[in-house]
Design an enzyme around this catalytic site. Structure first.
Site, mmCIF file in Angstrom:
data_model
loop_
_atom_site.group_PDB
_atom_site.id
_atom_site.type_symbol
_atom_site.label_atom_id
_atom_site.label_comp_id
_atom_site.label_asym_id
_atom_site.label_seq_id
_atom_site.Cartn_x
_atom_site.Cartn_y
_atom_site.Cartn_z
ATOM 1 N N HIS A 57 -16.795 -3.692 -1.556
ATOM 2 C CA HIS A 57 -18.362 -4.054 -1.676
ATOM 3 C C HIS A 57 -18.828 -5.310 -1.322
ATOM 4 O O HIS A 57 -19.171 -6.128 -0.592
ATOM 5 C CB HIS A 57 -19.064 -3.033 -2.278
ATOM 6 C CG HIS A 57 -20.749 -3.783 -2.258
ATOM 7 N ND1 HIS A 57 -21.001 -3.565 -0.754
ATOM 8 C CD2 HIS A 57 -21.386 -3.707 -2.797
ATOM 9 C CE1 HIS A 57 -21.975 -4.045 -1.404
ATOM 10 N NE2 HIS A 57 -22.793 -3.673 -2.415
ATOM 11 N N HIS A 82 -22.851 -11.093 -7.357
ATOM 12 C CA HIS A 82 -24.185 -9.098 -7.413
ATOM 13 C C HIS A 82 -24.070 -7.994 -7.752
ATOM 14 O O HIS A 82 -24.851 -7.857 -8.213
ATOM 15 C CB HIS A 82 -24.253 -10.053 -6.199
ATOM 16 C CG HIS A 82 -24.085 -8.363 -5.057
ATOM 17 N ND1 HIS A 82 -22.935 -8.353 -4.286
ATOM 18 C CD2 HIS A 82 -24.720 -6.570 -5.133
ATOM 19 C CE1 HIS A 82 -22.673 -6.878 -4.107
ATOM 20 N NE2 HIS A 82 -23.853 -5.898 -4.442
ATOM 21 N N GLU A 86 -24.674 -5.862 -13.906
ATOM 22 C CA GLU A 86 -25.284 -4.379 -13.233
ATOM 23 C C GLU A 86 -24.563 -3.373 -14.146
ATOM 24 O O GLU A 86 -24.560 -2.002 -14.341
ATOM 25 C CB GLU A 86 -25.966 -4.753 -11.954
ATOM 26 C CG GLU A 86 -26.946 -3.067 -12.257
ATOM 27 C CD GLU A 86 -27.856 -2.887 -10.649
ATOM 28 O OE1 GLU A 86 -28.020 -1.519 -10.235
ATOM 29 O OE2 GLU A 86 -28.162 -4.334 -9.634
ATOM 30 N N ASP A 87 -23.398 -3.371 -13.534
ATOM 31 C CA ASP A 87 -22.011 -2.431 -13.166
ATOM 32 C C ASP A 87 -20.725 -3.140 -13.562
ATOM 33 O O ASP A 87 -19.755 -1.613 -14.182
ATOM 34 C CB ASP A 87 -21.816 -2.520 -11.901
ATOM 35 C CG ASP A 87 -22.591 -1.985 -10.788
ATOM 36 O OD1 ASP A 87 -23.775 -1.649 -11.310
ATOM 37 O OD2 ASP A 87 -22.140 -2.255 -9.725
ATOM 38 N N ASP A 147 -26.277 -7.752 1.028
ATOM 39 C CA ASP A 147 -26.070 -6.757 0.377
ATOM 40 C C ASP A 147 -26.336 -5.135 0.773
ATOM 41 O O ASP A 147 -25.487 -4.411 1.134
ATOM 42 C CB ASP A 147 -26.262 -6.074 -1.393
ATOM 43 C CG ASP A 147 -26.548 -5.473 -1.993
ATOM 44 O OD1 ASP A 147 -25.413 -4.598 -2.165
ATOM 45 O OD2 ASP A 147 -27.754 -5.215 -3.053
#
Length: 624
Positions: A57, A82, A86-87, A147
């Site tokens: 991705h 990006h 967050e992950d 995205d």
């Protein structure tokens, strides 16, 4: 679950580096490689819903940013990184330390912030965060759009409820945002993918009909395009021609806006003639030359010319449009564009590289977003934002020739508020191309508009139903929010006025409804809901006028009607909103609507009218 070829993944990454190598130096390219290596390490072991390695991705997003949007090294690094904050355990500080403040800022904008409590919802707060970045740098939004584009391209792996959520966000926010930024191809693909996942049966049905149409039209279109090419070559014009069919979503939108079926939608395809020009100054000459050559042979549809070269759309789109008659008696939509215009249509606000160009191009959009943020209490945030995202626009003109860009289907009121908020608030009438019109009249491309104002005239609440622009909506909502209001409502059955003998009834919500004391409904309610009765003193106030209607019966004579009008307007200083009169065998029946402050003012007007010669009866009647 499909097998993964890691050689293909690496080849995909290398292709991004090769694209960037043509426009960045070796030091920047090394940083981009390090950004990819960090992303690959951070996402190691993570999988997408498809079962593929998660790193696919970020690679795909980076490729869109580098290849389709043609951005530089820092946005590509942000695309790789990006989802890292967050992950994964990595933080923004880690990004800043390795790749600098700029990349950290871009990653920060596209990283969803976790909160215990959201102002409105998680989604709306995310929209706010994204749009706030426009004040500083449009590149962050472009990374987010890349995205979203890849997520939409791979949405098939999601459950139907997730598909609906993501597609709904895309159609409502991301596709219009891409349109506003001039990214026509991104906007078209996003809205079409959204339609595909929201309404798969409708999508497939329209797609099937488009496939059948292509086969049916193929022979005639080839002949038409061949003739156009012959004409251009015969006149020494070098150009290439593209046939483009509109996407299912565009067809669906036309079907619903015009209330017709697929067969009656016009413009399901268009033909684009693309030429090269030495510089922008030559483009208009070349477009007009091609237009002249084509219209010497083909009949043009009257009024079909749209010159977006002289008057670009709000998002920067430029082209020259005209419709020509084909041999089958149908109209072919022709777009005449330079290579520069085509590239700008694809790249939107990123097409012109200089900071000043981008800054100037986004100036109005930034101002709107800032205004929305500061006035959120007066207007729903997303309502304000989407009001500035309109899909298409028109240019109209002031009497002095100044061009004003408005959304399609905007009214003279939108125009008035765009000129100045005071012009909008005190607008009385419009002159459109010299013709007197109401301010709620819908405008069309090229209209010349003049607004008549009266400082004593104030907006009607109905106006909110006749405006599209953010500025008009916000100004009107602010005006009505600050307008003094009655603490109670007048019932619709007896229309009490200040000075009438009235009684109030409190409803289940605590609101007080006024009735005349002799109203049959009030008498019934008093006998059934006596505990809800409230004593009310309904007095006259200068800020409030109430519509009334009277009926006049008289024997006809010369000047009778003008005497009645003069009595109401000149003697009583009241404004007439409606007058209807019928004469049968010299007996006149006239109804007059006007507004009064109180029952005493109404009775005084009626008494004055009753004294006019030949008037036999004056009575008050209810307005239904």
């Amino acid at each position: 679950m499909q097998s993964i070829d890691y050689n293909d993944i690496q080849a995909g990454v290398e292709s991004i580096f090769n694209i960037l190598a043509q426009r960045v130096d070796d030091n920047q390219l090394q940083l981009v490689r390090k950004a990819y290596e960090l992303a690959a390490e951070a996402h190691k072991g993570q999988k997408r819903k498809t079962g593929e390695p998660y790193i696919i991705h970020p690679i795909a997003v980076a490729r869109i940013v580098a290849e389709e949007l043609e951005l530089g090294a820092n946005p590509v690094m942000a695309a790789f990184l990006h989802d890292v904050v967050e992950d994964t355990p990595y933080t923004i500080d880690d990004i800043r330390e390795r790749f600098g403040e700029d990349v950290a800022f871009l990653v920060g904008v596209v990283t969803k912030r976790k909160k215990d409590k959201y102002d409105k919802s998680k989604q709306v707060d995310n929209y706010r965060q994204i749009l706030a970045s426009v004040q500083y740098d449009v590149r962050a939004i472009l990374v987010k759009l890349a995205d979203r584009l890849h997520n939409m391209r791979t949405l098939a792996s999601m459950s139907p409820d997730k598909q609906m959520k993501i597609a709904g966000e895309t159609d409502y926010f991301y596709a219009p945002l891409a349109n506003r930024l001039g990214l026509y191809h991104v906007k078209t693909e996003l809205e079409n993918l959204s339609f595909h996942y929201r309404c798969p049966r409708e999508y497939e049905h329209i797609e099937q009909m488009l496939d059948e149409l292509r086969l049916t039209e193929e022979k005639n279109l080839k002949a038409f395009i061949s003739r156009v090419m012959e004409l251009l070559e015969g006149n020494g014009i070098k150009a290439r021609i593209e046939l483009r069919y509109r996407m299912p979503y565009s067809i669906w939108r036309k079907m619903h806006s015009k209330g017709c079926d697929f067969n009656h939608v016009d413009g399901k395809h268009y033909i684009r003639i693309i030429y090269d020009a030495a510089d922008p100054h030559e483009e208009k000459k070349q477009s007009l030359c091609i237009y002249s050559v084509l219209t010497d042979y083909f009949k043009e549809r009257p009024g079909s010319v749209a010159n977006y070269i002289n008057a670009p759309k709000e998002n920067g789109y430029q082209s020259f449009h005209v419709k020509l008659l084909n041999d089958q008696g149908g109209w072919e939509e022709i777009h005449i564009s330079s290579e520069r215009m085509v590239r700008n249509s694809r790249l939107g606000c990123t097409a012109e590289r200089t900071e000043e160009n981008v800054k100037a191009w986004l100036e109005k959009f930034k101002a709107v977003l800032k205004d929305v943020a500061y006035n959120g209490s007066e207007m729903d945030y997303m309502d304000g934002v989407t009001a500035s995202f309109y899909n298409d626009d028109i240019m109209v003109f002031t009497p002095h020739g100044k061009g004003i860009i408005l959304p399609k289907n905007a009214t003279a009121l939108d125009f008035a508020f765009e000129i100045h908020s005071k012009v909008g608030l005190h607008a009385c009438y419009a002159r459109i191309n010299g013709r007197l019109c109401s301010v709620s009249t819908v405008l069309h491309r090229g209209d010349c508009v003049e607004i008549g104002i009266d400082n004593n005239s104030l907006p009607d609440e109905e106006w909110l139903n006749h405006v599209l622009t953010y500025k008009a909506k916000r100004t009107l909502r602010s005006y009505f929010a600050n307008k003094k209001r009655l603490p109670y409502s007048r019932c619709s059955c007896c229309h009490p006025l200040p000075g009438d003998e009235v009684i109030g009834f409190k409803d289940a919500d605590g609101k007080v409804i006024l009735h005349k004391r002799n109203c049959p409904n009030a008498i019934r309610m008093a006998s059934e809901q006596g505990d809800s009765i409230v004593a009310v003193n309904f007095e006259e106030q200068d800020d409030f006028l109430f519509p009334v209607r009277i009926c006049i019966r008289a024997v006809d004579r010369y000047h009778l009607l003008s005497d009645v009008v003069a009595c109401i307007t000149e003697q009583q200083h009241l404004s007439i909103s409606r007058l209807n009169t019928v004469t049968v065998e010299r007996i006149v029946e006239t109804s007059v609507d006007f507004a009064v402050h109180s029952v005493n003012e109404l009775e005084e007007a009626m008494k004055s009218i009753a004294n006019i010669s030949n008037i036999d009866e004056v009575s008050r009647i209810d307005i239904e």
